[in-house]
Structure formats: C-alpha cells, structure tokens
Motif scaffolding. Structure first.
Motif, PDB file in Angstrom:
ATOM      1  N   MET A   1     142.456   0.575  26.821  1.00 39.84           N
ATOM      2  CA  MET A   1     142.740  -0.698  26.552  1.00 39.84           C
ATOM      3  C   MET A   1     144.173  -1.171  26.907  1.00 39.84           C
ATOM      4  SD  MET A   1     141.520  -3.689  25.592  1.00 39.84           S
ATOM      5  CE  MET A   1     139.925  -3.097  24.818  1.00 39.84           C
ATOM      6  N   LYS A   2     144.514  -2.203  27.762  1.00 36.64           N
ATOM      7  CA  LYS A   2     145.880  -2.345  28.063  1.00 36.64           C
ATOM      8  C   LYS A   2     146.620  -2.962  26.865  1.00 36.64           C
ATOM      9  CE  LYS A   2     144.459  -7.200  29.444  1.00 36.64           C
ATOM     10  NZ  LYS A   2     144.534  -8.188  30.496  1.00 36.64           N
ATOM     11  N   ASN A   3     147.723  -2.839  26.979  1.00 35.00           N
ATOM     12  CA  ASN A   3     148.729  -3.013  25.762  1.00 35.00           C
ATOM     13  C   ASN A   3     149.410  -4.351  25.500  1.00 35.00           C
ATOM     14  OD1 ASN A   3     150.642  -2.198  27.233  1.00 35.00           O
ATOM     15  ND2 ASN A   3     151.295  -0.218  26.425  1.00 35.00           N
ATOM     16  N   ASN A   4     149.196  -5.115  26.713  1.00 35.93           N
ATOM     17  CA  ASN A   4     149.965  -6.298  27.146  1.00 35.93           C
ATOM     18  C   ASN A   4     149.073  -7.645  27.053  1.00 35.93           C
ATOM     19  OD1 ASN A   4     148.682  -5.481  29.456  1.00 35.93           O
ATOM     20  ND2 ASN A   4     150.261  -6.515  30.865  1.00 35.93           N
ATOM     21  N   ASN A  23     146.739 -21.174  16.953  1.00 34.41           N
ATOM     22  CA  ASN A  23     146.363 -21.915  15.597  1.00 34.41           C
ATOM     23  C   ASN A  23     146.015 -20.925  14.450  1.00 34.41           C
ATOM     24  OD1 ASN A  23     147.373 -24.226  16.450  1.00 34.41           O
ATOM     25  ND2 ASN A  23     145.486 -25.145  16.732  1.00 34.41           N
ATOM     26  N   ALA A  24     144.561 -20.051  15.139  1.00 37.23           N
ATOM     27  CA  ALA A  24     144.265 -19.150  13.975  1.00 37.23           C
ATOM     28  C   ALA A  24     145.155 -18.051  13.741  1.00 37.23           C
ATOM     29  CB  ALA A  24     142.883 -18.539  14.804  1.00 37.23           C
ATOM     30  N   LEU A  25     145.946 -17.447  14.766  1.00 45.08           N
ATOM     31  CA  LEU A  25     146.748 -16.338  14.387  1.00 45.08           C
ATOM     32  C   LEU A  25     148.019 -16.609  13.717  1.00 45.08           C
ATOM     33  CD1 LEU A  25     146.420 -14.176  17.747  1.00 45.08           C
ATOM     34  CD2 LEU A  25     145.019 -14.188  15.693  1.00 45.08           C
ATOM     35  N   ALA A  26     148.488 -17.869  13.693  1.00 48.45           N
ATOM     36  CA  ALA A  26     149.700 -18.517  13.051  1.00 48.45           C
ATOM     37  C   ALA A  26     149.320 -19.115  11.788  1.00 48.45           C
ATOM     38  CB  ALA A  26     150.362 -19.444  14.320  1.00 48.45           C
ATOM     39  N   ALA A  43     141.473  -9.896  18.277  1.00 48.91           N
ATOM     40  CA  ALA A  43     142.729  -9.783  18.712  1.00 48.91           C
ATOM     41  C   ALA A  43     143.025  -8.326  18.287  1.00 48.91           C
ATOM     42  CB  ALA A  43     143.646 -10.702  17.787  1.00 48.91           C
ATOM     43  N   VAL A  44     142.441  -7.730  17.182  1.00 41.36           N
ATOM     44  CA  VAL A  44     142.673  -6.268  16.802  1.00 41.36           C
ATOM     45  C   VAL A  44     142.099  -5.479  17.893  1.00 41.36           C
ATOM     46  CG1 VAL A  44     142.275  -4.524  14.857  1.00 41.36           C
ATOM     47  CG2 VAL A  44     143.088  -6.964  14.416  1.00 41.36           C
ATOM     48  N   ALA A  45     140.821  -5.758  18.116  1.00 39.07           N
ATOM     49  CA  ALA A  45     140.047  -5.027  19.145  1.00 39.07           C
ATOM     50  C   ALA A  45     140.590  -4.739  20.342  1.00 39.07           C
ATOM     51  CB  ALA A  45     138.792  -5.595  19.016  1.00 39.07           C
ATOM     52  N   MET A  46     141.373  -5.769  20.872  1.00 37.95           N
ATOM     53  CA  MET A  46     141.863  -5.933  22.197  1.00 37.95           C
ATOM     54  C   MET A  46     143.296  -5.306  21.999  1.00 37.95           C
ATOM     55  SD  MET A  46     140.551  -9.561  23.451  1.00 37.95           S
ATOM     56  CE  MET A  46     141.359  -9.207  25.213  1.00 37.95           C
ATOM     57  N   GLY A  47     143.832  -4.910  20.966  1.00 38.63           N
ATOM     58  CA  GLY A  47     144.936  -4.394  20.874  1.00 38.63           C
ATOM     59  C   GLY A  47     146.108  -5.392  20.904  1.00 38.63           C
ATOM     60  N   TYR A  48     145.815  -6.580  20.499  1.00 39.41           N
ATOM     61  CA  TYR A  48     147.038  -7.684  20.442  1.00 39.41           C
ATOM     62  C   TYR A  48     147.562  -7.737  19.041  1.00 39.41           C
ATOM     63  CZ  TYR A  48     149.233 -12.165  20.685  1.00 39.41           C
ATOM     64  OH  TYR A  48     150.266 -13.221  20.470  1.00 39.41           O
ATOM     65  N   HIS A  49     149.190  -7.460  19.299  1.00 44.23           N
ATOM     66  CA  HIS A  49     149.760  -7.427  17.975  1.00 44.23           C
ATOM     67  C   HIS A  49     150.391  -8.612  17.423  1.00 44.23           C
ATOM     68  CE1 HIS A  49     150.001  -2.962  18.238  1.00 44.23           C
ATOM     69  NE2 HIS A  49     150.078  -3.283  19.850  1.00 44.23           N
ATOM     70  N   TYR A  50     149.939  -8.919  16.151  1.00 44.48           N
ATOM     71  CA  TYR A  50     150.462 -10.232  15.556  1.00 44.48           C
ATOM     72  C   TYR A  50     150.501  -9.972  14.058  1.00 44.48           C
ATOM     73  CZ  TYR A  50     145.948 -11.156  13.482  1.00 44.48           C
ATOM     74  OH  TYR A  50     144.845 -10.798  12.489  1.00 44.48           O
ATOM     75  N   ARG A  51     151.199 -10.780  13.239  1.00 44.53           N
ATOM     76  CA  ARG A  51     151.412 -10.585  11.832  1.00 44.53           C
ATOM     77  C   ARG A  51     150.652 -11.652  11.170  1.00 44.53           C
ATOM     78  NH1 ARG A  51     157.599 -10.771  10.393  1.00 44.53           N
ATOM     79  NH2 ARG A  51     156.873  -9.784   8.577  1.00 44.53           N
ATOM     80  N   HIS A  52     149.990 -11.026  10.061  1.00 46.86           N
ATOM     81  CA  HIS A  52     148.998 -11.997   9.032  1.00 46.86           C
ATOM     82  C   HIS A  52     149.814 -12.743   8.265  1.00 46.86           C
ATOM     83  CE1 HIS A  52     145.086 -10.131   9.881  1.00 46.86           C
ATOM     84  NE2 HIS A  52     145.973  -8.934   9.742  1.00 46.86           N
TER      85      HIS A  52
END
Length: 346
Positions: A1-4, A23-26, A43-52
């Motif tokens: 899975m790509k990390n970008n 909107n959802a992730l923020a 987002a988690v499944a695709m490897g996208y990094h964000y903060r809850h």
C-alpha cells in the motif's frame, strides 16, 4: 500500500467529495456519524495518517480584531468570532480575545495576549495595518492566520470569502433584470474585502460593455472609526445600487427613503454577507450569503495544521464560496428596458 495517500484518494475510493473527507477527519460539522466512521475506517485501511479529535493537543488561540469593526455592539465580526469560539471549544482549545484600538496600531503597541505569552497561535479577524502585522510576525514566532482579509506583502495564510466572484454575481443579477445604470457603494480602500467586491462589480460591467462612472462610486464609511456613513447621493440617479455589505445596503435604504425614493419600485438594492437583520424596513435586501461558520472553521483548522506541523494540501489563500439569497429589494425592469430600447430604434 502506498504511503503517500491523500484525502482525494480516500474521497475517490468512497465516491464522495474531498471536503467531506476533510470535515470527517478534522472533526468538523457537516458529516453524519455513520459516514465519519466509514471515512475513518477507510483512511486507516489505506494508510492515511491523521489525528483523532480526542487525541489532539489543547491550545490557547488568540483572536484579535480592530475595535473599528466591533466596538458598537452587534456586528458581522462578532458573529464570526462566536463561530470561532464554538469550534475551538469543540476542539478542546481556549480562546483569548483582544480588541486593537487605532492608537495601538499607530503607536505599534503589541497585543497584551501576545506579549504575555498566553497564546500558541493567533487569528486576526478583518483588516489591520500592514506594518502592525509585520511587527507581530517578526516579534512572535507563532502561527498567524488572517480571517476575512489578506495581505500580499506577507506570507501569512488567510481565509476569505469569494468577494470578487460574489459581487460579480450580484451585479450580474441586477443586469439580468434589466439594470444597466448601476452604482457601487463601498469605500474601496477600506479593506481588501471591499476592494475585491469593487473589482467584481467592475468586471460585470466590463463583460456587458456597460460604461464605468466615477460619480456612481460612493464611499460608505469613516475609515478612522468604521462608522457607516453615506454622505451624498449622485446628481443623476442609477436604477440600482450594489452595496459592499448589508449594513451599507440598509443605511442606503434609509437615506433613499428619506429622499422620497421607494425600494424597489424606484431604486433596486443588493447587499453582501447576508448578515444584517432588518429591523426598520418591511423588505429584506437581496444579498450574497457568506458562509461565516465555514470561514471560521477553515481558519481554525489552518492554525491547528501549523501547530501540529501536519503536511497540508491547502493554498496560502483559502477562498470560501457563498450563494445569492433573493429577498425583496430588486425590481425586474428587463421588460421595461427592452420596450424602451425598441421605441428608441423606431
């Protein structure tokens, strides 16, 4: 899975807009809980990094505004401020508010909220003197975001409404209803917002090959105090006025009524902001609605991105769209105008 992975990738995978993902992730409004969970899971499944939202740091955010814009009770900027407070509170952050007096700008007296070290970041609502902004930027190494103003002389991020396009659409709205004699009401050097709206007005005239008239550009305020004051009406009256804000539109309506004109039977008026509340007149002003909540949220999120050092995909200038709200202040004279033209050609 790509990390970008980017927000657009998540949006494409779910068949939704990038705005919904953002909107959802923020933790912003406008997304159902069901969709929010689905976006987070993807987002988690695709490897996208964000903060809850729950894990985000709590900050103290300074909010400053010139006293010219808020000193006299209710105002557009008070409403914008309360939207900021509401959103920042939802994100677990505190707000430190301070009004800047004209003397403070002139004498370069910096805000106490900054000199005391109480603020992690700063949001500036409305216009402040360029040199004053530069001094704050040089003196305090904290994120600063401009709200409802931009400054080409600095690299500060800003969030603005689409003033140029909005006033273009409002002027076009009048033209489509037969008006070609249209005046603009607004002190064009009063703020970048008014300047943008003026150029939008000029653009609409140019597209329709309507002559620009200096005598139909009216100042609407005292630049020192911010008071709305329309001194004189033109000797030759237009059929319509495009006002840079609703407060000006209602002040113009008061002045016209005092001179014996009827709105919209004799004169049509459009405003901007969809803010001012009609307390004295039986009709509402057709206007361009600014999304105050989205502007406030966008400015706050820009600050959080800078504080959390999150790589973002945003331009330095974020433009928030709006929409035309039709009320009762415009008369359609297109049938009369076309009939008048046919008579003149006979």
């Amino acid at each position: 899975m790509k990390n970008n992975v980017k927000m657009q990738d998540i949006a494409d995978a779910l068949g939704i807009s990038k705005v919904s993902v953002s909107n959802a992730l923020a933790g912003r409004y406008g997304v159902s809980q069901e969709l929010r969970h689905k976006i987070e899971k993807t987002a988690v499944a695709m490897g996208y990094h964000y903060r809850h939202v729950e894990s985000m740091a709590c900050y103290s955010i300074g909010v400053i505004v010139s006293s010219r814009f808020v000193a006299k009770g209710e105002s557009f900027y008070w409403e914008m401020y309360w939207e900021l407070v509401s959103f920042l509170k939802m994100r677990g952050s505190a707000t430190v508010f301070e009004m800047i007096k004209p003397d403070d700008e002139e004498q370069m007296i910096l805000p106490v909220s900054l000199t005391s070290g109480k603020c992690d970041a700063l949001i500036v609502i409305g216009k402040l003197d360029t040199s004053y902004l530069e001094l704050m930027e040089k003196s305090f190494h904290i994120p600063i975001v401009l709200l409802d103003n931009y400054n080409n002389d600095s690299k500060l991020d800003c969030v603005v409404s689409t003033g140029y396009l909005g006033m273009y659409q409002m002027t076009e709205y009048l033209i489509q209803r037969g008006h070609s004699k249209i005046a603009f009401v607004g002190s064009i050097h009063g703020s970048s917002s008014i300047t943008d709206r003026f150029f939008g007005y000029c653009r609409a005239l140019t597209v329709h090959e309507i002559p620009y008239r200096e005598d139909w550009i009216l100042n609407d305020r005292n630049l020192d105090t911010g008071d709305i004051v329309i001194q004189d009406l033109p000797d030759e009256m237009p059929t319509a006025f495009a006002c840079n804000c609703d407060l000006t539109a209602y002040e113009l309506m008061r002045k016209l009524t005092g001179k014996g004109y009827r709105v919209p039977d004799d004169i049509s008026i459009v405003g901007f902001d969809n803010y001012a509340k009609n307390q004295y007149y039986p009709i509402g002003v057709t206007t361009y609605a600014v999304n105050i909540r989205l502007m406030a949220e966008s400015a706050a999120n820009r600050v959080f991105q800078k504080l959390d050092k999150i790589a973002d995909e945003c331009d330095r200038i974020q433009i928030v769209p709006g929409e035309i709200i039709e009320k009762d202040s415009v008369k359609d004279i297109s049938t009369f105008a076309s009939r008048e033209g046919s008579y003149s050609n006979q």
